[in-house]
Design a protein around this motif. Structure first.
Motif, PDB file in Angstrom:
ATOM      1  N   ASN A  25       0.817  -1.208   0.000  1.00 11.84           N
ATOM      2  CA  ASN A  25       0.000   0.000   0.000  1.00 11.84           C
ATOM      3  C   ASN A  25       0.855   1.264   0.000  1.00 11.84           C
ATOM      4  O   ASN A  25       0.716   2.146   0.851  1.00 11.84           O
ATOM      5  CB  ASN A  25      -1.001   0.006   1.163  1.00 11.84           C
ATOM      6  N   LYS A  27       2.640   4.002  -3.140  1.00 13.35           N
ATOM      7  CA  LYS A  27       2.818   4.324  -4.557  1.00 13.35           C
ATOM      8  C   LYS A  27       4.259   4.768  -4.775  1.00 13.35           C
ATOM      9  O   LYS A  27       4.843   5.447  -3.937  1.00 13.35           O
ATOM     10  CB  LYS A  27       1.858   5.434  -4.982  1.00 13.35           C
ATOM     11  N   ILE A  29       6.127   6.847  -7.609  1.00 18.32           N
ATOM     12  CA  ILE A  29       5.804   7.634  -8.811  1.00 18.32           C
ATOM     13  C   ILE A  29       7.040   8.409  -9.276  1.00 18.32           C
ATOM     14  O   ILE A  29       7.833   8.876  -8.463  1.00 18.32           O
ATOM     15  CB  ILE A  29       4.641   8.611  -8.559  1.00 18.32           C
ATOM     16  N   GLN A  47       3.465   0.137 -11.972  1.00 14.63           N
ATOM     17  CA  GLN A  47       3.618  -0.445 -10.648  1.00 14.63           C
ATOM     18  C   GLN A  47       2.752  -1.677 -10.525  1.00 14.63           C
ATOM     19  O   GLN A  47       1.563  -1.659 -10.836  1.00 14.63           O
ATOM     20  CB  GLN A  47       3.256   0.559  -9.550  1.00 14.63           C
ATOM     21  N   LEU A  52       7.845  -1.069  -8.704  1.00 10.58           N
ATOM     22  CA  LEU A  52       7.739  -0.215  -9.884  1.00 10.58           C
ATOM     23  C   LEU A  52       8.656  -0.742 -10.967  1.00 10.58           C
ATOM     24  O   LEU A  52       9.847  -0.984 -10.735  1.00 10.58           O
ATOM     25  CB  LEU A  52       8.140   1.223  -9.537  1.00 10.58           C
ATOM     26  N   GLN A  81       0.162   4.938   1.447  1.00 10.17           N
ATOM     27  CA  GLN A  81      -1.268   5.145   1.244  1.00 10.17           C
ATOM     28  C   GLN A  81      -2.078   5.016   2.527  1.00 10.17           C
ATOM     29  O   GLN A  81      -3.304   5.115   2.492  1.00 10.17           O
ATOM     30  CB  GLN A  81      -1.784   4.149   0.197  1.00 10.17           C
TER      31      GLN A  81
END
Length: 415
Positions: A25, A27, A29, A47, A52, A81
């Protein structure tokens, strides 16, 4: 003609709080400027779970089209998250101020056949004082250990050594001076640590700070005129000595607050020098005021011979998987009972000991890691009779007062 694509590299995020070991949980980026470069080079990113993937277009021989320049970097941000990750993850949080982590493949952290982006955990030394949550590599078995009790430097410092036999324990096992009372064996993983929140220059540690486009620099000396320099990393020296900005500012009166304008720069890591004072900052991509938490990654295109290079000498992908691993936070588990019927908490696996903490209260004698999986070996007893089992894990969102620099977490037993 169909285009061919291969994984250039991937970045996985691990967290020992989760029974799977994966931190799903979050990300990962690319920063806006990196995303533009990726698309320009016909690279893509995706991802999958906690990992990733950066994917590049290759020719029939497997060579990447539009290979990055030497030491060209791609920058990413890790965004958890869930808000309570600070509680269940071993983060060096001080007075609710969370640090900025900066990970990169210039650390050269190769360990147990993994390519870690965190700084390598240092070997144990008796000249360093260790606090609960600190890490050290054993001089005996080469494994990574976590400090679980204040371990002062100098004579009497206890070294991590899991081969040392557990001695006969007294009524208060914490009084026994041996490795198991000061160190918990973690094994062959490197972990994100306090070292990843700092940059060291001439033996001095400087915290990485999160900033927006204007950085308010408080100087050590009040004066009317201040000189300002901003540096980026010089990939030839691996020091922040490549100057990008040089200016000065004058005030009518002596002043110790200087505003440094960084808005002409792209997001990333920089050194700011005002007179003789240094600060190390991560200029965030939002451009707003900083001071918040942050976890950032730079992946450089290193020379092919480097173990952490993701392209070989022919510009073909090595399919490297980079790793960032976080340890779970360890706390003292405390159980409160409804009545005095329960007189002992026992770990059936023999890993943890509990003692009474006054009427209807029991606390572990060593910190236990938070986990999303239940610890099923704990039993509440009355005399020799088992009253209830298994006991619930204390919740990570209920950190209580510290005991000897270790947080406690409470759970209630309805007996």
């Amino acid at each position: 003609m169909r285009s061919k694509y291969q994984i250039l590299f991937s970045i996985e995020i691990l967290n020992q709080f989760f029974s799977t070991g994966r931190w799903d949980n979050v990300k990962i980026i690319p920063l806006p400027e990196t995303e533009k470069v990726l698309r320009k080079k016909e690279y893509s990113f995706r991802q999958i779970g906690n990992e990733l993937l950066v994917i590049g277009k290759v020719d029939s021989a497997g060579k990447v089209y539009h290979a990055p320049q030497a030491f060209e970097k791609f920058s990413f941000r890790i965004i958890p998250q869930t808000p309570n990750y600070l509680n269940y993850t071993n983060f060096p949080v001080t007075e609710l101020i969370t640090p900025v982590f900066y990970f990169h493949n210039l650390n050269g952290n190769e360990f147990a056949a993994k390519h870690f982006l965190s700084e390598k955990i240092k070997l144990y030394t008796s000249s360093v004082s260790y606090a609960p949550g600190d890490f050290a590599q054993s001089l005996v078995d080469g494994k990574i250990y976590e400090c679980i009790r204040i371990n002062a430097s100098g004579v009497g410092s206890i070294a991590p050594d899991n081969s040392e036999p557990v001695p006969a324990l007294p009524a208060e096992p914490a009084d026994k001076l041996y490795s198991g009372n000061f160190w918990a064996l973690l094994g062959d993983l490197q972990f994100a640590s306090n070292a990843d929140t700092k940059n060291t220059v001439a033996g001095l540690n400087y915290d990485w700070e999160n900033t927006g486009g204007i950085y308010n620099f408080k100087t050590s000396v009040k004066q009317k005129q201040h000189s300002i320099q901003v540096y980026t990393l010089n990939t030839a020296t691996l020091h922040y000595d490549k100057m990008l900005i040089s200016s000065s500012v004058k005030f009518e009166d002596d002043n110790d607050m200087v505003q440094v304008d960084l808005r002409s720069l792209s997001a990333g890591a920089y050194c700011i020098q005002v007179n003789d004072d240094l600060r190390f900052v991560w200029l965030n991509e939002e451009g707003g005021a900083g001071n918040g938490p942050g976890m950032y990654i730079d992946v450089y295109n290193l020379p092919a011979a480097d173990p952490q290079a993701y392209l070989d000498a022919a510009s073909k992908p090595k399919h490297l998987r980079y790793t960032i691993s976080f340890a779970a936070r360890r706390v003292l588990w405390q159980y409160n009972t409804r009545s005095a019927l329960i007189d002992a908490i026992v770990d059936g696996d023999g890993n943890y000991l509990f003692k009474s903490k006054g009427i209807k209260q029991f606390i572990s004698q060593r910190p236990i890691p938070f986990s999303d999986a239940a610890l099923k070996s704990l039993v509440a007893k009355s005399g020799g009779l088992s009253i209830t089992s298994p006991l619930p894990n204390p919740q990570a969102d209920r950190l209580s007062e510290k005991v000897n620099e270790i947080y406690t977490s409470e759970s209630f037993i309805n007996f």
